[in-house]
Write an enzyme that holds these catalytic residues in place. Structure first.
Site, PDB file in Angstrom:
ATOM      1  N   LEU A 147       0.019   2.903  -0.060  1.00 51.43           N
ATOM      2  CA  LEU A 147      -0.457   2.767  -1.433  1.00 51.43           C
ATOM      3  C   LEU A 147      -1.906   3.196  -1.598  1.00 51.43           C
ATOM      4  O   LEU A 147      -2.359   3.431  -2.713  1.00 51.43           O
ATOM      5  CB  LEU A 147      -0.317   1.312  -1.896  1.00 51.43           C
ATOM      6  CG  LEU A 147       1.012   0.913  -2.546  1.00 51.43           C
ATOM      7  CD1 LEU A 147       1.056  -0.592  -2.755  1.00 51.43           C
ATOM      8  CD2 LEU A 147       1.208   1.625  -3.869  1.00 51.43           C
ATOM      9  N   VAL A 160      -0.058   1.206 -13.893  1.00 49.77           N
ATOM     10  CA  VAL A 160       0.653   1.724 -12.721  1.00 49.77           C
ATOM     11  C   VAL A 160      -0.050   1.371 -11.416  1.00 49.77           C
ATOM     12  O   VAL A 160      -1.200   0.941 -11.410  1.00 49.77           O
ATOM     13  CB  VAL A 160       0.843   3.251 -12.813  1.00 49.77           C
ATOM     14  CG1 VAL A 160       1.636   3.600 -14.052  1.00 49.77           C
ATOM     15  CG2 VAL A 160      -0.501   3.962 -12.819  1.00 49.77           C
ATOM     16  N   GLU A 161       0.665   1.585 -10.294  1.00 47.18           N
ATOM     17  CA  GLU A 161       0.160   1.359  -8.937  1.00 47.18           C
ATOM     18  C   GLU A 161      -0.399  -0.051  -8.759  1.00 47.18           C
ATOM     19  O   GLU A 161      -1.444  -0.258  -8.149  1.00 47.18           O
ATOM     20  CB  GLU A 161      -0.918   2.395  -8.583  1.00 47.18           C
ATOM     21  CG  GLU A 161      -0.430   3.820  -8.569  1.00 47.18           C
ATOM     22  CD  GLU A 161       0.351   4.179  -7.324  1.00 47.18           C
ATOM     23  OE1 GLU A 161       0.828   3.258  -6.647  1.00 47.18           O
ATOM     24  OE2 GLU A 161       0.495   5.375  -7.049  1.00 47.18           O
ATOM     25  N   GLY A 162       0.288  -1.035  -9.312  1.00 48.85           N
ATOM     26  CA  GLY A 162      -0.192  -2.409  -9.285  1.00 48.85           C
ATOM     27  C   GLY A 162      -0.968  -2.674 -10.554  1.00 48.85           C
ATOM     28  O   GLY A 162      -2.128  -2.271 -10.676  1.00 48.85           O
TER      29      GLY A 162
END
Length: 809
Positions: free
Chosen positions: A373, A499-501
């Site tokens: 990530l 997004v992405e957390g």
């Protein structure tokens, strides 16, 4: 009284310098002996003092006694009350490296770790790519056409991206990729992001969380040799399917399943593989992807590959044309036209060798995702956020200089100065935070907590800067059209935050929740010892960690109070002049943060995981300490330019104030008011020392954005600049250039009007001035050219009443 004061000083010094327990014991024994020799206490008092000393310090230094008398009861108590760490939580804790966040948790940061990192630079090959293909790509992008007319990149742009390796920045050269550094990767996204958010997202995804990164890190040789060259050439376009309708951040609730079984595959019968069923959404590039990365829960009910039935989260690569794969219709995320949509699978059969990494990586999917990530969270999204801050600084600053109200540039009004200063200060902080994490990544570290910090902070700060830019542009910002450079960025902000957390999750759970366990010097050791199946070894480990932790707490109590009382003036830190002050304050806040962390862990225990408001405030403090570090590093890497000091001071003062506010919020809201009050006495014994950047400093920062300078060039470097006078941003720059050329002429006209030499109004003033020979023909021509350029820069697009065809006024 003198001996008592001496005792307090000795204990305080031992605690301040974090001396080992044995050294504490020796020093106190020497002090006791001196007191016995030179003090005036009677034999009874001395005997009592020695007995107390022996009762306390002898057991503490004899480990078997200490473990049985003190540590064992605490160990049993902790084993009974401490919640179990789930497999998903453990994998998140194990992911990535512990880096600067550990120093901030320590209360004694080692600045050499940061200052010795080289300043990120581009290789000749990377610079050529940015000056060539990236520049050419940006010139091909018409964001209004992409987002309003086509809802997609043009076929020519898609081909250009594939042919020039934009999807292969992370792929090694041996597979046909570009093999760029993290810094080069980020610089590419900054430039593209300053031109088109849709194009930037399209380039980001294959180079961040996706099959390419997972293959590089975990893929088998066969998988790498087959897929990576095809990805590098653009023959394959990847996406990764993780999020589903009923399971976003909660991986444990993922309903998507794979069952190990025998099936038919490519004409072969009884192939051992997996039958998959899934439903995913929000998958970027899904509508155009040719290969799908997929996360699912693997089950082996017939024990075909092992004894366990539940094999855990697993990742696989699936070709789009595989029977049963369904790519749904597109999503439409806030007028951004990057490809995004759902993917579903019904009884999709794949062979086992489609598992990323092969069968050795069955059940390791969540750990693999956590490790990978970092590129999305530490490179791509922070680059996009920084591009927003840079764009706001350059073009909103220019707009505030050319746009006039009451015959005065709006950037000179204090009401505009305030948000303009925040745009500049935040942009400097964002650039600093971005560069520091890139230096770390290019140095071989994978900082999982820091990657969460930069993602959350830079997306949040992008929202601040773009919102302020919208306020300053006013109607010019809200009226859509091909000449509006700001509105699509405004619409893009929530996408990056989500997004992405998502930022709420990252702030309230991940940064401090993961950071406290990973980065605290002793907490993870204690938890690991409690959960150790070997209870004898667990007790030994717990004993060592517990007493080291106790010494750490005592040290931080003394250090925090002493540093606060002296306002950190006596600390030895790097830096010169203004930077030394900020280095000292950073040490002060680090010590306070370490103390408050232990206090809240002691008071709240396992419930701290559910106290998300407290956890979020700790995340704010930790994040702003990172930003403060990054700002100092950035300023020094640039050679400490004196003209950049206003930006340095604004960003540092803002970070310190944010830390203070977060800590105050924790003190007020902790569930035992006495503990909160005690922490306030230790951390802020005299007053609240930090204030938001003041008006004078804000004035200095705002003025830096109103006209070109070396400071503004450094602040906004890396974005795409178009000098076309009809371009959305080029028209603003042209108007600014001309306005600055006419400053002296305008001053002469104002003086003439004040003296009564000129009587005309705005429209006739230039003609009257020429007729009266106050200005010459060349000056008149320049003024008229400037007037037309300003009109062109501040105009908004007009459309027909019956459609969205642009009308020329």
């Amino acid at each position: 009284m003198i001996w008592l004061i001496g005792f307090v000083v000795v204990v305080a010094l031992a605690a301040y310098f974090r001396l080992p327990l044995l050294l504490w014991t020796i020093i106190l024994a020497v002090f006791m002996s001196a007191f016995q020799q030179y003090g005036d206490a009677n034999i009874v008092t001395l005997s009592m003092l020695w007995v107390i000393f022996a009762v306390i310090f002898v057991p503490l230094n004899i480990y078997p006694i200490r473990r049985n008398i003190l540590s064992r009861p605490i160990y049993k108590l902790m084993a009974n009350i401490m919640p179990q760490i789930s497999k998903t939580e453990q994998e998140a804790l194990d992911a990535g490296d512990v880096w600067w966040e550990a120093d901030l948790f320590s209360g004694k940061p080692d600045f050499s770790k940061i200052r010795n990192l080289p300043k990120p630079t581009l290789s000749a090959k990377e610079q050529a790519f940015i000056d060539g293909p990236v520049e050419q790509l940006c010139s091909m992008l018409n964001d209004w056409k992409i987002t309003h007319d086509d809802y997609d990149l043009t076929p020519e742009v898609w081909k250009f991206l594939k042919d020039n390796g934009f999807f292969a920045m992370i792929i090694p050269e041996e597979y046909g990729g570009l093999e760029f550094s993290a810094y080069a990767h980020s610089q590419v996204i900054v430039k593209i992001g300053s031109r088109s958010g849709s194009a930037a997202v399209t380039v980001m995804v294959p180079n961040s969380l996706g099959p390419g990164k997972l293959l590089l890190t975990y893929g088998t040789e066969e998988q790498k040799n087959y897929y990576l060259p095809r990805l590098a050439k653009g023959e394959e376009l990847p996406c990764f399917a993780l999020t589903g309708p009923s399971a976003g951040s909660d991986a444990g609730a993922m309903p998507d399943t794979g069952v190990v079984c025998y099936g038919s595959f490519e004409g072969k019968e009884k192939v051992l593989g997996i039958r998959l069923n899934w439903d995913k959404r929000y998958i970027t590039l899904a509508p155009v992807a040719t290969i799908l990365g997929l996360a699912f829960k693997l089950q082996d009910p017939d024990h075909l590959i092992g004894e366990e039935t539940d094999r855990g989260i697993t990742l696989a690569l699936i070709k789009r044309e595989t029977a049963g794969v369904e790519v749904g219709r597109r999503h439409f995320p806030l007028n951004q036209s990057f490809m995004n949509g759902p993917v579903r699978g019904k009884d999709v059969f794949i062979p086992l060798d489609w598992i990323i990494g092969g069968t050795d990586y069955i059940g390791k999917g969540w750990s693999m995702l956590m490790e990978c990530l970092s590129d999305g969270r530490a490179i791509s999204l922070p680059a996009l956020g920084t591009a927003g801050g840079k764009m706001a600084s350059k073009f909103t600053g220019a707009y505030a200089r050319i746009r006039q109200q009451f015959h005065t540039p709006i950037g000179y009004f204090e009401g505009i100065e305030e948000p303009l200063a925040e745009i500049g200060g935040q942009a400097y902080a964002m650039e600093s935070a971005r560069l520091l994490v890139l230096s770390c990544l290019d140095n071989g570290e994978v900082p999982s907590v820091i990657s969460g910090i930069v993602k959350q902070q830079l997306m949040h700060r992008m929202r601040i800067t773009v919102n302020h830019a919208m306020d300053i542009h006013g109607g010019h910002g809200i009226c859509m059209g091909p000449h509006n450079h700001l509105a699509r960025s405004y619409q893009l902000v929530p996408v990056g935050i989500t997004v992405e957390g998502a930022n709420i999750l990252t702030r309230s759970l991940m940064i401090f929740g993961q950071g406290a366990m990973r980065s605290h010097p002793y907490l993870l050791k204690e938890v690991g010892a409690v959960h150790n199946n070997d209870k004898q070894q667990g007790l030994k480990d717990f004993d060592q960690a517990l007493f080291a932790h106790a010494g750490f707490v005592i040290s931080n109590v003394v250090r925090t109070l002493w540093i606060a009382l002296t306002s950190a003036h006596l600390l030895i830190t790097p830096g010169q002049g203004i930077t030394k002050y900020y280095y000292r304050q950073l040490v002060r806040m680090s010590s306070s943060f370490a103390l408050m962390t232990d206090a809240c862990v002691a008071v709240l225990g396992g419930s701290l995981k559910r106290r998300e408001k407290i956890s979020g405030r700790f995340a704010d403090a930790l994040s702003n300490m990172y930003v403060l570090t990054a700002v100092l590093k950035h300023f020094e890497d640039d050679g400490c330019p004196e003209e950049d000091i206003p930006l340095l001071k604004w960003a540092c003062d803002d970070a310190l104030f944010n830390i203070q506010q977060a800590m105050k919020g924790i003190m007020v809201n902790i569930n035992i008011p006495l503990i909160g009050g005690l922490l306030n006495i230790l951390v802020f014994p005299l007053s609240k020392p930090y204030q938001k950047p003041d008006d004078k400093l804000g004035h200095q920062v705002a003025r830096l954005l109103l006209q070109p300078s070396t400071t503004l060039t450094r602040l906004t470097c890396g974005i795409y600049v178009n000098n076309n006078p009809d371009d959305a941003t080029g028209r603003i720059l042209l108007a600014q250039e001309l306005v600055l050329k006419t400053v002296d002429i305008e001053r002469k006209l104002r003086a003439a009007k004040k003296n009564g030499e000129l009587q005309g109004d705005d429209t006739g003033l230039y003609v009257e001035a020429r007729e009266k020979h106050i200005i010459d023909d060349e000056e008149f021509k320049l003024l008229e050219q400037t007037r037309l350029a300003v009109q062109n820069a501040v105009k908004v697009d007009e459309f027909s009443n019956t459609g969205w065809k642009v009308e020329t006024p």
